[in-house]
Every structure is written in C-alpha cells, then in structure tokens.
Write an enzyme that holds these catalytic residues in place. Sequence first.
Site, short mmCIF file in Angstrom:
data_model
loop_
_atom_site.label_atom_id
_atom_site.label_comp_id
_atom_site.label_asym_id
_atom_site.label_seq_id
_atom_site.Cartn_x
_atom_site.Cartn_y
_atom_site.Cartn_z
N ILE A 64 0.84 -1.20 0.00
CA ILE A 64 0.00 0.00 0.00
C ILE A 64 0.87 1.25 0.00
CG2 ILE A 64 -0.22 0.16 2.54
CD1 ILE A 64 -3.26 0.75 2.03
N CYS A 65 0.39 2.28 -0.70
CA CYS A 65 1.03 3.60 -0.68
C CYS A 65 -0.09 4.63 -0.53
CB CYS A 65 1.88 3.83 -1.94
SG CYS A 65 0.95 3.91 -3.48
N ARG A 66 0.09 5.83 -1.02
CA ARG A 66 -0.95 6.85 -0.87
C ARG A 66 -2.16 6.58 -1.77
NH1 ARG A 66 -1.95 12.10 -3.22
NH2 ARG A 66 -3.07 13.39 -1.74
N GLY A 68 -1.80 4.17 -4.85
CA GLY A 68 -1.70 2.91 -5.56
C GLY A 68 -0.63 2.84 -6.63
N MET A 92 -3.80 4.31 0.69
CA MET A 92 -4.25 4.81 1.98
C MET A 92 -5.40 5.80 1.85
SD MET A 92 -2.77 3.25 4.44
CE MET A 92 -3.34 4.32 5.77
#
Length: 112
Positions: A64-66, A68, A92
Amino acid sequence: MPSQVPSVTVPDLPAELPGETVLLDVREQDEWDAGHAPHAQHIPMSELAGRLGELPADQEVLVICRSGGRSARVTAYLNANGWDARNVDGGMQSWQSAGRDLASDEGEPQVI
C-alpha cells in the site's frame, strides 16, 4: 514490468487481516508518521531493495502507498523476485475513505 499487477480493493479486505498476511506500507517517512494502518510494516519504496530481508518470503504481502502507483510498482518487483504480493488499489486514500483505522505517533492521524 507487466501492465497489470495482482490487486485487491480496500472493501475486499477483511477488517482483520489474517496473521499470515503482511501489509507493507511503502510511503515515505513523513507520510507514515502522519497516519498509517495499524500493524502495517513500513519500508519506504526507496529503501526496499536493501531491506528485502525484512519481508517474510512465505507470507502474502499486501502493498500500500498513498494512491496505488508506487505500491503497484513494488508489487510487480516483489512478484518478480519470488514473493506473493498484491497491490492495494486506491492506497491509503481508499483505506481512510472506507473508514479503516489509522494510527499516528504525531496526534490526529491523517493521510498525506
């Protein structure tokens, strides 16, 4: 790199991730400090190649990141190197929008 990587949406994830699943947050330190999923493992994308030994090779890794984008690249990299990884679509931002728990050591958690 393949144009499609295995992925999952936040609503499709169980509220409690199974014990054999790792949620890997690949955002930068300031993003992590502002707010992250409880129990996530943090390895910034920029440090991943040097820290692969910290990831269990025998467990599913949800990346996961901010939003995708970074996590999709990390997912492709991990899968090419023997891990079973899936990208968390929407990152996120979707996690927070879905009302999932956030944690922070710096006050009210937020996704930046």
